[in-house]
Design a protein around this motif. Structure first.
Motif, PDB file in Angstrom:
ATOM      1  N   VAL A  25       0.862  -1.236  -0.058  1.00 38.69           N
ATOM      2  CA  VAL A  25       0.015  -0.094  -0.024  1.00 38.69           C
ATOM      3  C   VAL A  25       0.728   1.062  -0.204  1.00 38.69           C
ATOM      4  N   LEU A  26       0.488   2.251  -0.913  1.00 40.29           N
ATOM      5  CA  LEU A  26       1.108   3.581  -0.800  1.00 40.29           C
ATOM      6  C   LEU A  26       0.100   4.587  -0.162  1.00 40.29           C
ATOM      7  N   THR A  27       0.571   5.481   0.830  1.00 39.22           N
ATOM      8  CA  THR A  27      -0.215   6.472   1.069  1.00 39.22           C
ATOM      9  C   THR A  27      -0.040   7.828   0.928  1.00 39.22           C
ATOM     10  N   ASP A  28       1.280   7.904   0.015  1.00 42.46           N
ATOM     11  CA  ASP A  28       1.800   9.182  -0.216  1.00 42.46           C
ATOM     12  C   ASP A  28       1.687   9.604  -1.607  1.00 42.46           C
ATOM     13  N   ILE A  29       0.657   9.090  -2.531  1.00 43.28           N
ATOM     14  CA  ILE A  29       0.503   9.070  -3.968  1.00 43.28           C
ATOM     15  C   ILE A  29       0.154  10.912  -4.152  1.00 43.28           C
ATOM     16  N   GLN A  30       0.774  11.498  -5.141  1.00 48.30           N
ATOM     17  CA  GLN A  30       0.643  12.898  -5.096  1.00 48.30           C
ATOM     18  C   GLN A  30      -0.608  13.184  -6.070  1.00 48.30           C
ATOM     19  N   THR A  31      -1.053  14.322  -6.285  1.00 46.99           N
ATOM     20  CA  THR A  31      -2.066  14.593  -7.285  1.00 46.99           C
ATOM     21  C   THR A  31      -1.680  14.221  -8.569  1.00 46.99           C
TER      22      THR A  31
END
Length: 140
Positions: A25-31
């Motif tokens: 899981v990634l929780t820091d995906i940017q816009t």
């Protein structure tokens, strides 16, 4: 010397664990839809693949995974300065960067209403009936 080697071994084990966990899981995906990694499914809290940041110290941001997720609410992070409640019932845009169909569900454990998207599909705004209601997703 033996203590230093033991500490280095322990540090390496922690890094390996963190690396394998980050592959889930990634929780820091940017816009931006282009920020979703290849072979991942990504969800943003706002339409047009935008991370939200409402008042009150909550950052609903974005989340992505390369595996099925049975409970979007489990991605909670708290510190003394910050609280992130995860993406339970918060997603408004999604990207499927996989070669499989993805089914998004209204409830945890793949229950309730189902919204399907095909391989490599991007939805800048999910339909109103599932907007801010996605609680789990899986390959289908």
């Amino acid at each position: 010397m033996r203590l230093a080697v033991g500490a280095a071994t322990l540090t390496a084990a922690v890094v390996a664990t963190a690396t394998s966990a980050s592959a889930y899981v990634l929780t820091d995906i940017q816009t931006g839809a282009g920020k979703c990694p290849a072979n991942w499914v990504c969800l943003w809290s706002e339409s047009n693949f935008v991370r939200g940041n409402p008042a009150g110290g909550y950052d609903f941001g974005a989340v992505g995974s390369d595996q099925n997720v049975s409970d979007m609410g489990k991605f909670v992070f708290e510190s003394k300065l910050f609280r992130w409640k995860g993406m339970q019932d918060s997603a408004s845009s999604v990207v499927n960067n996989t070669s499989s169909g993805i089914c998004f569900y209204e409830h945890n454990n793949y229950g309730g209403l189902e919204f399907r998207i095909g391989p490599r599909e991007q939805w800048a705004s999910v339909p109103g009936w599932i907007n801010d209601k996605i609680s789990s997703f899986k390959y289908c």
